[in-house]
Design a protein around this motif. Structure first.
Motif, PDB file in Angstrom:
ATOM      1  N   ASN A   1       0.817  -1.219   0.000  1.00 48.78           N
ATOM      2  CA  ASN A   1       0.000   0.000   0.000  1.00 48.78           C
ATOM      3  C   ASN A   1       0.852   1.272   0.000  1.00 48.78           C
ATOM      4  N   ASN A   2       1.936   1.274   0.796  1.00 47.38           N
ATOM      5  CA  ASN A   2       2.758   2.492   0.885  1.00 47.38           C
ATOM      6  C   ASN A   2       3.357   2.873  -0.446  1.00 47.38           C
ATOM      7  N   GLU A   3       3.863   1.851  -1.150  1.00 47.80           N
ATOM      8  CA  GLU A   3       4.479   2.111  -2.453  1.00 47.80           C
ATOM      9  C   GLU A   3       3.483   2.798  -3.383  1.00 47.80           C
TER      10      GLU A   3
ATOM     11  N   VAL B   1       0.590   4.370  -2.594  1.00 51.73           N
ATOM     12  CA  VAL B   1       0.127   5.674  -2.094  1.00 51.73           C
ATOM     13  C   VAL B   1       1.188   6.740  -2.360  1.00 51.73           C
ATOM     14  N   ASN B   2       2.447   6.411  -2.085  1.00 54.05           N
ATOM     15  CA  ASN B   2       3.509   7.405  -2.293  1.00 54.05           C
ATOM     16  C   ASN B   2       3.612   7.802  -3.752  1.00 54.05           C
ATOM     17  N   PHE B   3       3.493   6.825  -4.643  1.00 55.82           N
ATOM     18  CA  PHE B   3       3.540   7.138  -6.074  1.00 55.82           C
ATOM     19  C   PHE B   3       2.394   8.096  -6.429  1.00 55.82           C
ATOM     20  N   CYS B   4       1.195   7.785  -5.934  1.00 59.45           N
ATOM     21  CA  CYS B   4       0.024   8.597  -6.296  1.00 59.45           C
ATOM     22  C   CYS B   4       0.157  10.015  -5.760  1.00 59.45           C
ATOM     23  N   LYS B   5       0.702  10.128  -4.552  1.00 61.35           N
ATOM     24  CA  LYS B   5       0.893  11.459  -3.972  1.00 61.35           C
ATOM     25  C   LYS B   5       1.903  12.249  -4.795  1.00 61.35           C
ATOM     26  N   SER B   6       3.066  11.623  -5.080  1.00 59.15           N
ATOM     27  CA  SER B   6       4.097  12.415  -5.757  1.00 59.15           C
ATOM     28  C   SER B   6       3.761  12.682  -7.222  1.00 59.15           C
ATOM     29  N   ASN B   7       2.807  11.956  -7.770  1.00 59.21           N
ATOM     30  CA  ASN B   7       2.426  12.215  -9.174  1.00 59.21           C
ATOM     31  C   ASN B   7       1.079  12.931  -9.294  1.00 59.21           C
TER      32      ASN B   7
ATOM     33  N   ARG C   1      -5.040   9.470   2.652  1.00 64.06           N
ATOM     34  CA  ARG C   1      -4.186  10.546   2.124  1.00 64.06           C
ATOM     35  C   ARG C   1      -4.964  11.440   1.149  1.00 64.06           C
TER      36      ARG C   1
END
Ligand code: AMP
Ligand code: GLY
Length: 426
Positions: free
Chosen positions: A51-53, A55-61, A85
């Protein structure tokens, strides 16, 4: 809109293709995608069960909407992690995804909601002796199902008490179904034809897409092992408007209301697997996502702003004016690796796709690019889908199989009878 589709099968290729046609789209990512989805957007090789991988991708993009294809990430709580998030998600939270991952929970929701389904009793490992006694006096055939997620393979239809005995052993003593089979439902056998209905919902309001039929068995005439699905067609003529209304009123609506009352609001695609019995439609199972391969035959029949529809559901304000049925018909034949759903080989060159034109779309599932060459990489390899702008299943079937005759890879296997049921009805 900046959009992510999660998954890598034929279903996700069909979703990505439909979404890529939308005027609202700015950028489409598919995580991890496949060689087919690469022509609809950008594939991103991340682990969808982390999940973290994701979520982090979606946030930074700066992703605006995430559409989750397969059940496992939904059951893992990817929907929750993204919503925490503030990212919009088409797909239920973990608690509502239980409708697929926990069959006894689904039965409880159906009981509260008054939804017609097969009678059943649940047994766990500690009740093995009771289960053995119980099956001696049952009506046959009967159905024994793993309570948990088993990739469509956790269901055994038993014709005799002896078979039921062997099946109980395989669940409780040999543990062939692992954790998924730690408890089982012993269920009444329902007779009739099956159909799949997808309800797109914001948790309260919903619209049903054209109904379809899936072919679950590996062999022609429904012989052999259960698979994830070997083909589908839509719209299924057996699901008349009257039956569709009954499904909406007596199945989808009360199920969504009960989930909401239980604090488990379901946003996404609620898939009702139905048996059309002489007493009316009954639920065989619910899934918390689109079906595969049904999606490959249903989405080409949807006109309008499909991405807008999913976005409106994810926001909690379904706009049911955005799409409609285009009046067409479609047949999707899954081309698989010989040996599936058990062991099979991969890595064979796939040729002939460039010869497929006209009304036929090739959805990729188990494929991979190696040094610029397309090779097999899974059990279900391709979904060859013909789409007509009128309803003519004989013609749609012919076009799908003509296209398959142009394709080649070693150990290629497919059913020859996809859509025969619709042709018989017409
Ligand atoms: P499921 O994974 O629950 O959808 O079951 C897989 C397949 O098993 C279904 O598509 C049906 O063909 C069959 N099946 C499951 N439950 C029943 C039932 N109660 N009666 C008859 N067939 C069933
Ligand atoms: N085709 C059956 C499923 O998606 O579960």
């Amino acid at each position: 809109m900046r959009v992510v589709v999660i998954g890598s099968g034929g279903r996700e290729h069909a979703l990505a293709q439909k979404i890529s046609e939308s005027a609202d789209l700015e950028k489409l990512f598919i995580i991890p995608g496949n060689p087919g989805t690469a022509s609809c957007g950008e594939n991103v090789p991340l682990n969808i069960n982390n999940n973290n991988e994701v979520v982090n991708f979606c946030k930074s993009n700066e992703v605006d909407l995430v559409i989750i294809g397969p059940e496992q990430p939904l059951v893992n709580g990817l929907g929750n992690a993204l919503r925490e998030r503030n990212i919009l998600v088409f797909g239920p939270d973990q608690s509502a995804a239980r409708i697929e991952s926990d069959k006894s929970f689904a039965k409880m929701i159906m009981k509260f909601a008054g939804v017609p389904t097969a009678h059943y009793i649940e047994f766990n490992e500690l009740m093995y002796e009771h289960a053995v006694e119980f099956i001696k006096n049952k009506k046959y055939p009967c159905v024994i199902k793993a309570n948990g997620l088993a990739a469509g393979k956790g269901v055994v239809i038993c014709d005799t008490p002896a078979e039921a005995q062997v099946t109980l052993r395989s669940f409780f003593i040999d543990k062939d179904f692992g954790k998924a089979g730690e408890s089982v439902l012993i269920e009444e056998f329902l007779e009739g034809e099956e159909a799949s209905v997808f309800a797109i919902t914001d948790g309260e309001n919903f619209i049903c897409l054209p109904p379809s039929q899936d072919y679950k068995k590996i062999g022609d005439d429904d012989k052999g092992k259960n698979t994830g699905g070997m083909g589908a067609y839509a719209p299924a003529p057996i699901v008349t408007n009257e039956i569709m209304n009954e499904v909406a009123e007596k199945i989808i609506k009360p199920t969504l209301r009960t989930l909401q009352d239980e604090g488990k609001k379901f946003i996404g695609c609620l898939y009702a697997g139905l048996m059309l019995t002489t007493e009316g439609p009954k639920v065989i199972e619910f899934n918390c996502r689109f079906g595969d391969p049904e999606t490959q035959s249903v989405l080409p029949l949807v006109k309008g702003n499909f991405l807008g529809l999913l976005h409106s559901a994810a926001k909690g304000k379904l706009d049911d004016n955005l799409v409609s049925y285009n009046g067409g018909s479609s047949v999707c034949v899954v081309v698989a690796s010989k040996g599936y759903p058990e062991t099979y080989q991969v890595g064979f060159d796939i040729t002939g796709l460039d010869k497929i034109l006209g009304n036929v779309t090739v959805f990729h599932a188990g494929t991979k690019n190696i040094a610029g060459k397309l090779v097999t990489n899974g059990g279900r390899v391709l979904g060859i889908t013909s789409v007509l702008n009128n309803v003519n299943f004989s013609e749609a079937k012919k076009e799908a199989y003509d296209a398959i005759s142009k394709i080649h890879f070693n150990n290629m296997y497919y059913r020859k009878d996809i859509s025969n049921r619709a042709i018989k009805i017409k």
